[in-house]
Design a protein around this motif. Sequence first.
Motif, mmCIF file in Angstrom:
data_model
loop_
_atom_site.group_PDB
_atom_site.id
_atom_site.type_symbol
_atom_site.label_atom_id
_atom_site.label_comp_id
_atom_site.label_asym_id
_atom_site.label_seq_id
_atom_site.Cartn_x
_atom_site.Cartn_y
_atom_site.Cartn_z
ATOM 1 N N ARG A 1 44.617 38.061 22.414
ATOM 2 C CA ARG A 1 43.475 38.974 22.273
ATOM 3 C C ARG A 1 43.758 40.219 23.103
ATOM 4 N NH1 ARG A 1 39.245 40.561 19.048
ATOM 5 N NH2 ARG A 1 39.384 42.673 19.854
ATOM 6 N N ASN A 2 43.929 41.351 22.425
ATOM 7 C CA ASN A 2 44.110 42.617 23.116
ATOM 8 C C ASN A 2 42.751 43.134 23.571
ATOM 9 O OD1 ASN A 2 47.000 42.873 22.654
ATOM 10 N ND2 ASN A 2 46.462 43.161 20.500
ATOM 11 N N LEU A 3 42.686 43.614 24.797
ATOM 12 C CA LEU A 3 41.427 44.085 25.378
ATOM 13 C C LEU A 3 41.381 45.608 25.352
ATOM 14 C CD1 LEU A 3 41.357 41.708 28.486
ATOM 15 C CD2 LEU A 3 40.215 41.371 26.286
ATOM 16 N N PRO A 4 40.206 46.197 25.227
ATOM 17 C CA PRO A 4 40.089 47.660 25.126
ATOM 18 C C PRO A 4 40.098 48.349 26.487
ATOM 19 C CG PRO A 4 37.936 46.668 24.883
ATOM 20 C CD PRO A 4 38.902 45.526 24.998
ATOM 21 N N GLY A 5 41.086 48.043 27.315
ATOM 22 C CA GLY A 5 41.173 48.648 28.629
ATOM 23 C C GLY A 5 41.810 47.708 29.632
ATOM 24 N N ASN A 6 41.842 48.150 30.879
ATOM 25 C CA ASN A 6 42.374 47.350 31.986
ATOM 26 C C ASN A 6 41.204 46.853 32.829
ATOM 27 O OD1 ASN A 6 45.221 47.966 31.401
ATOM 28 N ND2 ASN A 6 44.701 50.043 32.080
ATOM 29 N N PHE A 7 41.176 45.558 33.083
ATOM 30 C CA PHE A 7 40.032 44.944 33.748
ATOM 31 C C PHE A 7 40.497 44.188 34.991
ATOM 32 C CE2 PHE A 7 38.984 45.519 29.331
ATOM 33 C CZ PHE A 7 37.708 46.053 29.389
ATOM 34 N N SER A 8 39.936 44.592 36.135
ATOM 35 C CA SER A 8 40.251 43.917 37.392
ATOM 36 C C SER A 8 39.367 42.689 37.593
ATOM 37 C CB SER A 8 40.082 44.887 38.575
ATOM 38 O OG SER A 8 41.000 45.950 38.486
ATOM 39 N N THR A 9 38.074 42.842 37.322
ATOM 40 C CA THR A 9 37.147 41.718 37.379
ATOM 41 C C THR A 9 36.637 41.455 35.967
ATOM 42 O OG1 THR A 9 36.483 42.254 39.639
ATOM 43 C CG2 THR A 9 34.997 40.854 38.366
ATOM 44 N N PHE A 10 36.607 40.215 35.574
ATOM 45 C CA PHE A 10 36.281 39.889 34.194
ATOM 46 C C PHE A 10 35.612 38.520 34.126
ATOM 47 C CE2 PHE A 10 40.224 37.754 34.995
ATOM 48 C CZ PHE A 10 40.129 36.572 34.285
ATOM 49 N N TYR A 11 34.962 38.272 32.989
ATOM 50 C CA TYR A 11 34.360 36.967 32.683
ATOM 51 C C TYR A 11 34.599 36.702 31.194
ATOM 52 C CZ TYR A 11 32.144 37.930 37.112
ATOM 53 O OH TYR A 11 31.937 38.230 38.436
ATOM 54 N N GLY B 1 36.888 36.065 37.311
ATOM 55 C CA GLY B 1 37.290 36.343 38.676
ATOM 56 C C GLY B 1 37.847 37.738 38.823
ATOM 57 N N THR B 2 38.608 37.936 39.895
ATOM 58 C CA THR B 2 39.174 39.234 40.228
ATOM 59 C C THR B 2 40.672 39.098 40.412
ATOM 60 O OG1 THR B 2 37.124 39.930 41.312
ATOM 61 C CG2 THR B 2 39.131 41.155 41.858
ATOM 62 N N VAL B 3 41.420 39.921 39.695
ATOM 63 C CA VAL B 3 42.878 39.901 39.778
ATOM 64 C C VAL B 3 43.331 40.614 41.044
ATOM 65 C CG1 VAL B 3 45.019 40.531 38.585
ATOM 66 C CG2 VAL B 3 42.969 39.943 37.250
ATOM 67 N N GLY B 4 44.311 40.046 41.733
ATOM 68 C CA GLY B 4 44.838 40.689 42.922
ATOM 69 C C GLY B 4 45.746 39.762 43.700
ATOM 70 N N ALA B 5 46.386 40.333 44.727
ATOM 71 C CA ALA B 5 47.256 39.522 45.585
ATOM 72 C C ALA B 5 46.446 38.508 46.383
ATOM 73 C CB ALA B 5 48.051 40.427 46.530
ATOM 74 N N ALA B 6 45.177 38.794 46.607
ATOM 75 C CA ALA B 6 44.259 37.827 47.221
ATOM 76 C C ALA B 6 43.063 37.683 46.283
ATOM 77 C CB ALA B 6 43.829 38.280 48.604
ATOM 78 N N GLY B 7 43.354 37.233 45.097
ATOM 79 C CA GLY B 7 42.353 37.202 44.052
ATOM 80 C C GLY B 7 41.414 36.018 44.123
ATOM 81 N N LEU C 1 36.467 24.504 39.038
ATOM 82 C CA LEU C 1 37.448 25.070 39.963
ATOM 83 C C LEU C 1 36.933 26.412 40.448
ATOM 84 C CD1 LEU C 1 40.321 24.641 41.175
ATOM 85 C CD2 LEU C 1 41.201 26.001 39.265
ATOM 86 N N ASN C 2 36.948 26.620 41.761
ATOM 87 C CA ASN C 2 36.486 27.873 42.351
ATOM 88 C C ASN C 2 37.330 28.140 43.591
ATOM 89 O OD1 ASN C 2 35.043 30.172 42.969
ATOM 90 N ND2 ASN C 2 33.272 29.084 43.821
ATOM 91 N N VAL C 3 38.252 29.085 43.478
ATOM 92 C CA VAL C 3 39.213 29.312 44.555
ATOM 93 C C VAL C 3 39.322 30.797 44.860
ATOM 94 C CG1 VAL C 3 40.596 27.232 44.243
ATOM 95 C CG2 VAL C 3 41.053 29.224 42.821
ATOM 96 N N SER C 4 39.593 31.110 46.123
ATOM 97 C CA SER C 4 39.768 32.485 46.574
ATOM 98 C C SER C 4 41.095 32.600 47.312
ATOM 99 C CB SER C 4 38.617 32.912 47.501
ATOM 100 O OG SER C 4 37.370 32.826 46.839
ATOM 101 N N GLY C 5 41.524 33.851 47.535
ATOM 102 C CA GLY C 5 42.765 34.087 48.259
ATOM 103 C C GLY C 5 44.011 33.737 47.472
ATOM 104 N N LEU C 6 43.908 33.683 46.155
ATOM 105 C CA LEU C 6 45.070 33.357 45.319
ATOM 106 C C LEU C 6 45.833 34.627 44.971
ATOM 107 C CD1 LEU C 6 43.693 30.866 42.636
ATOM 108 C CD2 LEU C 6 44.982 30.332 44.696
ATOM 109 N N ASN C 7 47.141 34.539 44.984
ATOM 110 C CA ASN C 7 47.960 35.655 44.510
ATOM 111 C C ASN C 7 48.111 35.531 43.001
ATOM 112 O OD1 ASN C 7 49.710 37.698 43.990
ATOM 113 N ND2 ASN C 7 51.353 36.992 45.336
ATOM 114 N N ILE C 8 47.187 36.172 42.275
ATOM 115 C CA ILE C 8 47.224 36.137 40.817
ATOM 116 C C ILE C 8 47.498 37.539 40.273
ATOM 117 C CG2 ILE C 8 45.858 34.052 40.467
ATOM 118 C CD1 ILE C 8 43.367 35.758 40.192
ATOM 119 N N GLN C 9 48.414 38.221 40.948
ATOM 120 C CA GLN C 9 48.883 39.539 40.509
ATOM 121 C C GLN C 9 50.399 39.549 40.558
ATOM 122 O OE1 GLN C 9 47.422 42.939 42.726
ATOM 123 N NE2 GLN C 9 49.038 44.274 41.914
#
Length: 517
Positions: free
Chosen positions: A57-67, A129-135, A147-155
């Motif tokens: 699924r192609n998205l119409p933009g770049n999304f840092s936080t998404f659901y 969630g939020t994409v990032g080195a500490a996502g 599942l609910n986790v923070s501080g994940l490197n998902i970038q």
Amino acid sequence: MALILWDGFDKYGQASDVNYDGWAGGGSGNNTALVPGRFGLPGKAYFLGQYGSPLTRNLPGNFSTFYMGIAVNGAFQIVFNDVNTNQFWVYAVNSVVQVGRSAPTNNLLAQSLAGVMPSAGWYFLEIGGTVGAAGQLTVRINSNVVLNVSGLNIQTSANASINNIQFNGAMLVDDFYFCDNTTGPGTYPCNTFLGDKRTRTVYPSANVSTAFTPSNPVTAGQLAMGNGGNWQTLSANNLILTLPNNPSTNLPGVNPGNMDDPVTGVAPRMAHDCTITALTLYAQTNYPALKIRPVIAPVNPLNGMPTSILYVGDEKIGLVTGQNTLTFSAVTAAVTKDTTYALGFITDTSFAFDTFSVYAYANPLAAVYPLTYASPPTIPGPLPPGPAITSGKLNIGYAYTLTNYAAVSEDGLDGDQTYNSSATIGAVDLFSTVAGLPPGATVYGVRVVGAYRKDDAGTRQIANLVKTGTVQSAGATQNVGTSYQYLSDVFAANPATGASWVTSDVNALEIGYEVIS
């Protein structure tokens, strides 16, 4: 913006149609298909095939936080990407949910407790969630946080965002939605998980106003002779009718072979409300004195058999070698979308007609009824006792006409088979719809979708329309290419009021399109 897009897969006719509406990879894998949706027909779901061919699924933009939410049947494998770079993945592995990255190595970052995955059947999956080195990442199944986790490197790429989502695994998917974390208009900001939601797909049901020209007449069925040598003889004073090519359990179907009749002689399940104007058959030789009339009969979807005689057309005297046309000029042979009809003819003279690919089908595809040509029954009326089942497959084509709403009210993209066209700037087609929402239903948004193309060079632009009450509103002006593409507009709020949609407005909604340039 908030609620970015959603899709219920109902408007597609075959698996590859999804590629016209922002998906990629649809229909390219082994056994990928559209199948009955999670709430049954006429809703549809997409099957990724026995080997889980990727669907992106192609998205119409770049999304840092998404659901994101999607109904799933099977073990899911979902990859979140920045262009071609895998940022992270979320998989169902046995009874647990796992999160990981494929780069720099294929490593597991987190997983749920055991036993959170349903053992079978449909469930509603949400990932956000939020994409990032500490996502941060949350996974929900049937609105329960597993599942609910923070501080994940998902970038993995240089960008802390995603712009496409790849679905893998031998699973079925239905009712997809995607939101960001901005606040949407009205009562429902849609900037977090929405929970289990369903897409209701509605189609034009009647003309309100029309300025485009529909593509009449339309031809379907077999329009050429068979492979030779498959001649069968119909005795005088008999009625022959086609039978469906699909088992009764497949009616109505969810692929083009079940929706309309691309293969000759099969009782077609009509793709549109339309009027059949003619049938075509093929005679082995000249029969100058033969008398013949075309016949249409509805089919019982439970057993695939004709139920009664619905229409009898004009008498034709004499057949020539090869193609012959039988008409319905004296009767309006109106037929209904998503209904199967048997096509055939009655004659006063024995003659040989063409059949087609008889060997390819296990079941008989025509029924013969004894009926005196000179004394037909009352129309509409019952069929005579019988039938005598033939072993062949009647080679027959048909032609029909339709109005504007019917040309675009279809369960799949049929290209130039049926369409409306106009070269006039400002030309508008507007149609009523029947949403049938129950009182008090919550509506998060309306998405108007049309398939468009142009047939000349230069700029051509179209706008989707919605009308509620007396207020007509246009979506974005969109450029049209030379190949069909779905172009859509999201109306998160009622443009006439600026407030959230209410069921009465949606149930009375009119939709359409306008030529802008």
